[in-house]
Design a protein around this motif. Structure first.
Motif, PDB file in Angstrom:
ATOM      1  N   LYS A  26       0.677  -1.061   0.208  1.00 49.12           N
ATOM      2  CA  LYS A  26       0.335  -0.195   0.470  1.00 49.12           C
ATOM      3  C   LYS A  26       0.403   1.254   0.174  1.00 49.12           C
ATOM      4  N   LYS A  27       0.341   2.475  -0.455  1.00 47.75           N
ATOM      5  CA  LYS A  27       0.525   4.015  -1.051  1.00 47.75           C
ATOM      6  C   LYS A  27       0.610   4.169   0.714  1.00 47.75           C
ATOM      7  N   PRO A  28       1.160   4.899   1.481  1.00 45.75           N
ATOM      8  CA  PRO A  28       1.132   5.663   2.357  1.00 45.75           C
ATOM      9  C   PRO A  28      -0.730   6.386   2.844  1.00 45.75           C
ATOM     10  N   ASP A  29      -1.161   6.245   3.540  1.00 48.28           N
ATOM     11  CA  ASP A  29      -2.352   6.948   3.907  1.00 48.28           C
ATOM     12  C   ASP A  29      -2.015   8.284   3.555  1.00 48.28           C
ATOM     13  N   LEU A  30      -2.810   9.039   2.927  1.00 52.52           N
ATOM     14  CA  LEU A  30      -2.972  10.478   4.066  1.00 52.52           C
ATOM     15  C   LEU A  30      -4.109  10.762   4.101  1.00 52.52           C
ATOM     16  N   ASN A  31      -4.181  11.732   5.127  1.00 49.86           N
ATOM     17  CA  ASN A  31      -4.608  12.216   5.939  1.00 49.86           C
ATOM     18  C   ASN A  31      -5.171  13.802   5.241  1.00 49.86           C
ATOM     19  N   VAL A  32      -6.859  14.338   5.878  1.00 47.14           N
ATOM     20  CA  VAL A  32      -6.868  15.621   5.668  1.00 47.14           C
ATOM     21  C   VAL A  32      -5.860  16.475   6.248  1.00 47.14           C
ATOM     22  N   GLY A  33      -4.784  17.358   5.960  1.00 47.72           N
ATOM     23  CA  GLY A  33      -4.136  18.303   6.365  1.00 47.72           C
ATOM     24  C   GLY A  33      -2.886  18.225   6.522  1.00 47.72           C
ATOM     25  N   ASP A  34      -1.747  16.900   5.503  1.00 42.44           N
ATOM     26  CA  ASP A  34      -1.433  16.218   5.251  1.00 42.44           C
ATOM     27  C   ASP A  34      -0.621  17.160   4.265  1.00 42.44           C
ATOM     28  N   LYS A  35       0.203  18.046   4.066  1.00 39.58           N
ATOM     29  CA  LYS A  35       0.867  18.208   2.917  1.00 39.58           C
ATOM     30  C   LYS A  35       1.776  17.783   2.082  1.00 39.58           C
ATOM     31  N   LYS A  46       3.866  20.685  -8.099  1.00 41.03           N
ATOM     32  CA  LYS A  46       3.513  21.538  -7.881  1.00 41.03           C
ATOM     33  C   LYS A  46       3.738  22.225  -6.303  1.00 41.03           C
ATOM     34  N   GLY A  47       3.662  22.969  -5.764  1.00 40.30           N
ATOM     35  CA  GLY A  47       3.356  22.901  -4.218  1.00 40.30           C
ATOM     36  C   GLY A  47       4.654  23.594  -3.522  1.00 40.30           C
ATOM     37  N   PRO A  48       3.915  23.282  -1.534  1.00 39.31           N
ATOM     38  CA  PRO A  48       3.216  21.733  -1.521  1.00 39.31           C
ATOM     39  C   PRO A  48       1.943  22.375  -0.394  1.00 39.31           C
ATOM     40  N   TYR A  49       1.317  22.154  -0.845  1.00 39.09           N
ATOM     41  CA  TYR A  49      -0.932  22.060  -1.025  1.00 39.09           C
ATOM     42  C   TYR A  49      -0.814  21.344   0.805  1.00 39.09           C
ATOM     43  N   ILE A  50      -2.409  21.566   0.934  1.00 38.74           N
ATOM     44  CA  ILE A  50      -2.611  20.637   1.604  1.00 38.74           C
ATOM     45  C   ILE A  50      -3.604  19.713   1.654  1.00 38.74           C
ATOM     46  N   ILE A  51      -3.844  18.605   1.560  1.00 34.33           N
ATOM     47  CA  ILE A  51      -5.070  18.276   1.578  1.00 34.33           C
ATOM     48  C   ILE A  51      -6.494  18.886   2.101  1.00 34.33           C
ATOM     49  N   ALA A  52      -7.142  19.249   1.572  1.00 36.74           N
ATOM     50  CA  ALA A  52      -8.286  18.907   2.074  1.00 36.74           C
ATOM     51  C   ALA A  52      -9.571  18.519   2.094  1.00 36.74           C
ATOM     52  N   SER A  53      -9.484  17.484   1.450  1.00 37.79           N
ATOM     53  CA  SER A  53     -10.663  16.128   1.646  1.00 37.79           C
ATOM     54  C   SER A  53     -10.249  14.791   1.191  1.00 37.79           C
ATOM     55  N   ILE A  54     -10.904  14.049   1.444  1.00 43.29           N
ATOM     56  CA  ILE A  54     -10.621  12.775   0.771  1.00 43.29           C
ATOM     57  C   ILE A  54     -12.313  12.636   0.676  1.00 43.29           C
ATOM     58  N   PRO A  55     -12.916  12.452  -0.809  1.00 45.20           N
ATOM     59  CA  PRO A  55     -14.423  12.400  -0.469  1.00 45.20           C
ATOM     60  C   PRO A  55     -14.398  10.961  -1.682  1.00 45.20           C
ATOM     61  N   SER A  56     -13.441  10.485  -2.339  1.00 45.44           N
ATOM     62  CA  SER A  56     -13.594   8.689  -2.142  1.00 45.44           C
ATOM     63  C   SER A  56     -12.395   7.878  -2.257  1.00 45.44           C
ATOM     64  N   ILE A  57     -12.215   6.501  -2.484  1.00 46.66           N
ATOM     65  CA  ILE A  57     -11.527   6.171  -2.045  1.00 46.66           C
ATOM     66  C   ILE A  57     -10.130   6.217  -3.873  1.00 46.66           C
ATOM     67  N   GLY A  58      -8.917   6.917  -2.868  1.00 47.21           N
ATOM     68  CA  GLY A  58      -8.179   7.231  -4.248  1.00 47.21           C
ATOM     69  C   GLY A  58      -7.801   8.244  -4.801  1.00 47.21           C
ATOM     70  N   LYS A  59      -9.025   9.610  -4.251  1.00 50.20           N
ATOM     71  CA  LYS A  59      -8.934  10.798  -5.032  1.00 50.20           C
ATOM     72  C   LYS A  59      -8.975  11.339  -2.918  1.00 50.20           C
ATOM     73  N   CYS A  60      -8.107  12.638  -3.783  1.00 48.22           N
ATOM     74  CA  CYS A  60      -8.002  13.955  -2.572  1.00 48.22           C
ATOM     75  C   CYS A  60      -8.369  14.945  -3.254  1.00 48.22           C
ATOM     76  N   THR A  61      -8.959  16.208  -2.698  1.00 42.28           N
ATOM     77  CA  THR A  61      -8.914  17.727  -3.001  1.00 42.28           C
ATOM     78  C   THR A  61      -7.100  18.750  -2.279  1.00 42.28           C
ATOM     79  N   LEU A  62      -6.838  19.639  -3.232  1.00 42.28           N
ATOM     80  CA  LEU A  62      -6.242  20.171  -2.529  1.00 42.28           C
ATOM     81  C   LEU A  62      -6.902  21.647  -2.177  1.00 42.28           C
ATOM     82  N   SER A  63      -5.947  22.551  -1.494  1.00 41.08           N
ATOM     83  CA  SER A  63      -6.012  23.779  -1.395  1.00 41.08           C
ATOM     84  C   SER A  63      -4.552  24.347  -0.714  1.00 41.08           C
ATOM     85  N   ALA A  83       4.214  13.052  -0.796  1.00 38.46           N
ATOM     86  CA  ALA A  83       4.391  14.042   0.561  1.00 38.46           C
ATOM     87  C   ALA A  83       5.233  14.645   0.578  1.00 38.46           C
ATOM     88  N   ALA A  84       5.089  15.881   0.978  1.00 43.06           N
ATOM     89  CA  ALA A  84       5.540  16.892   0.994  1.00 43.06           C
ATOM     90  C   ALA A  84       6.967  16.160   2.007  1.00 43.06           C
TER      91      ALA A  84
END
Length: 84
Positions: A26-35, A46-63, A83-84
């Motif tokens: 498995k790839k390391p799990d991402l959590n909301v708030g991770d850079k 590009k970035g660093p960005y912050i994980i804003a949400s994880i709406p579904s498995i294998g997907k995320c939104t950034l802020s 991961a940053a």
């Protein structure tokens, strides 16, 4: 089937008479708030960005750090970030 033969299915392997579950790599799990960095198709980051949400498995939104959405809150495949 002889005891020395291995039978493989998608997630169970049988060695002799004792089946066991094969662990997934498995790839390391991402959590909301991770850079993270967003990986571009040409290999640049590009970035660093912050994980804003994880709406579904294998997907995320950034802020951005200030909470502003990146790419109009488009869902991004987790394979396209690191991961940053």
């Amino acid at each position: 089937m002889s005891a020395s033969e291995n039978t493989h299915s998608s997630d169970i392997t049988e060695v002799g008479k004792r089946p066991y579950i094969v662990p997934y790599v498995k790839k390391p799990d991402l959590n909301v708030g991770d850079k993270v960095y967003l990986l571009d198709t040409n290999g640049s980051r590009k970035g660093p960005y912050i994980i804003a949400s994880i709406p579904s498995i294998g997907k995320c939104t950034l802020s951005l750090e200030d909470g502003s959405a990146v790419n109009n809150e488009e869902e991004i495949d987790v394979n396209d970030v690191e991961a940053a």
